[in-house]
Design an enzyme around this catalytic site. Structure first.
Site, PDB file in Angstrom:
ATOM      1  N   LYS A  23      22.918  37.472 -23.262  1.00 16.90           N
ATOM      2  CA  LYS A  23      23.262  38.879 -23.883  1.00 16.90           C
ATOM      3  C   LYS A  23      23.749  39.520 -22.026  1.00 16.90           C
ATOM      4  O   LYS A  23      25.062  40.029 -22.714  1.00 16.90           O
ATOM      5  CB  LYS A  23      22.251  39.933 -23.732  1.00 16.90           C
ATOM      6  CG  LYS A  23      22.232  39.891 -25.271  1.00 16.90           C
ATOM      7  CD  LYS A  23      22.924  39.760 -26.588  1.00 16.90           C
ATOM      8  CE  LYS A  23      22.417  39.609 -27.633  1.00 16.90           C
ATOM      9  NZ  LYS A  23      23.155  39.979 -29.208  1.00 16.90           N
ATOM     10  N   GLU A  33      25.911  50.455 -29.103  1.00 18.79           N
ATOM     11  CA  GLU A  33      23.676  50.860 -29.509  1.00 18.79           C
ATOM     12  C   GLU A  33      23.188  49.878 -29.307  1.00 18.79           C
ATOM     13  O   GLU A  33      23.331  48.840 -28.812  1.00 18.79           O
ATOM     14  CB  GLU A  33      24.366  50.845 -31.032  1.00 18.79           C
ATOM     15  CG  GLU A  33      24.687  49.063 -32.090  1.00 18.79           C
ATOM     16  CD  GLU A  33      25.918  48.027 -31.438  1.00 18.79           C
ATOM     17  OE1 GLU A  33      26.985  49.568 -30.771  1.00 18.79           O
ATOM     18  OE2 GLU A  33      26.140  47.192 -30.711  1.00 18.79           O
ATOM     19  N   SER A  61      18.233  30.630 -26.290  1.00 22.14           N
ATOM     20  CA  SER A  61      19.287  31.944 -25.604  1.00 22.14           C
ATOM     21  C   SER A  61      17.870  32.970 -25.016  1.00 22.14           C
ATOM     22  O   SER A  61      19.008  33.755 -24.293  1.00 22.14           O
ATOM     23  CB  SER A  61      19.864  32.462 -27.205  1.00 22.14           C
ATOM     24  OG  SER A  61      18.512  32.745 -27.886  1.00 22.14           O
TER      25      SER A  61
END
Lengths: 403, 257
Positions: free
Chosen positions: A94, A116, A382
């Site tokens: 991320k 968000e 990930s």
């Protein structure tokens, strides 16, 4: 694929063939056009690129390694490799797009990042980026998620972010998106909205993909250097699809590589029990973009579920939707149970605790390895699984003492 | 002639329009609200088709949409409830909602059905002009349905001219760069924007919406536009005071008298 893939997709209005676009009320439409313009004028500049490269290396610790899973391959067959995004700073892929979005905000002279978050992973990564650049950070989060994902709320607060509880509707991700959009529209001059995946209106699916491309570019080169060839199979999990888009983007022109996107089939393929958007959805519009969508016959987004909160979304990135139609990527599913088993297998055979999201990709790779023992498989790991350990042990027990 | 066009031909000022969400406050209050509105002097009504994820709406309309959805309201049920609306209601009516619900219903099916019922126009705030012109304009025209598009303070003059080109009934001028919801009067910045739009001399009438809650704000916008659309304030009144004819009459009196 033509060699102009990245020039062709998306087109100037943000379409990946029929998917994507910007289906927005005019207030948001105007702001998204401003962000698009800013992105094109700034992100291709030499200064922007070299600053981002320096951040990738010295702050994020990139490149992350590609690692050959010796014991896992011995047990299951095939040659299984992992792209270690769990070793990226803050423990998941991320941060790759959050640092890009925050750097863009800095170049635009913005003071605040707004987003968000569902499970809190994107919120934590954005709070990290905001701290790095000295920007304010406001994360909108449903009240239900705030309770469920308490450790991530604490992490965001330690990093200096303001967590805004959302009490409308079901008090989860969907309402948090509305709340964040509204906060951004109220203050578009000093703030920048930073979406958490390759979803949302144009330019976000393109922008987040571009910032995540580093994963695929590195992995392709590393794999080639390690083996002298390209992987036969490339695997990643897909919720919104940012980590998958990052990895896949480097292999779209390699016809010898088969690409697999793995969705959660949760408890079952009954309505409300899964988030297998590509498998069971049909084209629709959610949060300002067109994609495959799990919805009822009235066009309402369907309730979704997965053991991995990060895969729990009724829509999916528009580029994935197109790649499915073009048959460039095969989308398939993994159940909760298979993901949990893979979570323990990777932990015990390789000493790597994967995020439950990534465990879906690992589980699928294990299936492929058994089916194709002669093939090489590159998996995007990930994220790391620290956030999931209490939940997994409480709900499922340890392998020797299952619940 | 389409009732919307007819209205604006006859009435150039103080056009009073209302928005409410179908299925709110009661599952079957839609038709009686329409009748009460007409009886008490409304010139036009927008009937909201509830959606769980209304990006353009503030908390009041979001909440009314949730109640309506809980009440089981759907496009199909709404159209059934409106089947004989033209026996009792003569003012122009529009359906307002979000693109995906109509997309799943089928755009052609939708336009055809509402045109048979006698609905005059459609507002889909999240349907971009480009997609409308490329894919749906022909369908709207085939069934004589008027599309209404929104402009905001941030919309460029060039974009407003494009919007004008595709608009037939009226242009919906969103008062502020925000979501719907009642505010306390318009400030200088908003008035300057109203003035800018007025001075563009658009070929279709302009109706102001968002933030019009009482006589004062209605009069403010009426100086610049053909009239105003009252949404959140009306929905909030329905929520608190109920949808009886009396209650609706009381609300309208506060605006026009």
């Amino acid at each position: 694929m033509s060699e102009n893939y990245f020039k062709k997709y998306p087109n100037e209005n943000g379409y990946f063939e029929e998917y994507g676009g910007a289906f927005l009320p005019p207030v948001l439409e105007t702001e998204m056009k401003n962000i698009t313009q800013a992105y094109f004028s700034i992100s291709k500049s030499h200064n922007f690129i070299s600053e981002l490269r320096s951040i990738r290396k010295h702050y994020q610790g990139r490149p992350t390694p590609v690692y050959f899973c010796n014991r896992l391959s011995d047990k299951y067959g095939g040659r299984i490799y992992m792209k270690r995004e769990d070793l990226n700073h803050s423990g998941a892929h991320k941060l790759n797009h959050c640092m890009g979005e925050a750097l863009l905000a800095k170049h635009l002279g913005k003071k605040k990042l707004i987003a968000e978050t569902g499970a809190g992973q994107h919120g934590v990564a954005l709070a990290t980026a905001a701290a790095y650049f000295g920007l304010e950070c406001e994360i909108h989060m449903g009240e239900v998620d705030i309770v469920k994902e308490h450790p991530n709320v604490v992490r965001m607060e330690i990093l200096g972010a303001k967590v805004v509880p959302v009490s409308e509707g079901l008090k989860t991700l969907k309402e948090a998106v509305d709340s964040a959009f509204n906060a951004y529209v109220a203050d578009p001059v000093t703030s920048l909205y930073c979406i958490g995946s390759v979803v949302g209106p144009h330019p976000f699916p393109m922008m987040v993909r571009d910032f995540q491309r580093v994963v695929g570019i590195e992995a392709r080169e590393q794999f080639y250097e390690m083996t002298g060839e390209l992987p036969d199979k490339v695997v990643a999990c897909v919720g919104g699809g940012s980590n998958a888009m990052g990895l896949f983007s480097a292999f779209l022109e390699d016809d010898e590589c088969e690409i697999y996107g793995v969705e959660p089939s949760g408890r079952s393929l009954e309505p409300g029990e899964h988030a297998a958007t590509m498998t069971l959805g049909k084209p629709g519009v959610i949060h300002g973009f067109k994609c495959y969508l799990l919805q009822d016959e009235k066009g309402e987004p369907a309730p979704v579920y997965s053991v991995a909160s990060g895969l729990d979304y009724p829509g999916v990135g528009p580029e994935h939707s197109m790649l499915k139609d073009l048959k460039k990527v095969k989308y398939d599913t993994i159940t909760d149970k298979e993901a949990i088993d893979a979570f323990y297998e990777l932990s015990r055979l390789e000493g790597i605790i994967p995020a439950l999201e990534s465990a879906h990709a690992v589980a699928y790779a294990l299936k492929l390895a058994q089916k194709y023992p002669q093939k090489s498989i590159l998996v995007n790991l990930s994220g790391r699984g620290d956030k999931d350990i209490d939940f997994v042990v409480d709900e499922y027990g340890l392998p020797e003492n299952p619940k | 002639m389409n009732r919307i066009t007819e209205l604006f031909n006859k009435k150039k000022r103080n056009v009073l329009s209302f928005y409410f969400t179908a299925g709110h406050p009661e599952p079957d209050s839609t038709l009686s609200i329409l009748k009460s509105l007409e009886k008490n002097g409304a010139d036009m009504v927008e009937i909201g088709m509830p959606f769980s994820d209304p990006l353009a709406d503030g908390p009041v309309i979001q909440q009314s949409s949730q109640i309506a959805l809980k009440n089981g309201m759907t496009i199909k049920k709404l159209l059934a409830a409106l089947e004989s609306v033209r026996e009792e209601v003569t003012i122009p009516l529009l359906c307002m909602g979000y693109f995906n619900t109509v997309l799943q219903f089928g755009m052609e099916n939708f336009c055809k059905t509402i045109s048979q019922i006698g609905i005059d126009g459609v507002i889909l705030p999240d349907l971009p002009l480009e997609v409308y012109s490329e894919k749906y304009q022909a369908i709207f025209e085939r069934y004589g349905i008027i599309p209404v598009f929104l402009i905001t303070p941030g919309t460029s003059d060039e974009r407003i001219r494009q919007t004008e080109k595709y608009s037939k009934g009226f242009i919906y001028m969103v008062s502020s760069a925000s979501v719907t919801g009642a505010k306390k009067g318009f400030g200088n910045e908003q008035l300057a924007y109203f003035k800018r739009i007025k001075e563009m001399n658009l070929s279709v009438p302009v109706m102001a919406g968002f933030g019009i809650s009482d006589k004062f704000t209605f009069n403010q916008v009426s100086d610049y536009a053909a009239g105003g659309i009252i949404g959140s304030a009306f929905v909030s009144h329905l929520q608190k005071e109920g949808a009886s004819e009396n209650s609706i009459g009381e609300f309208i009196k506060r605006i026009v008298k």
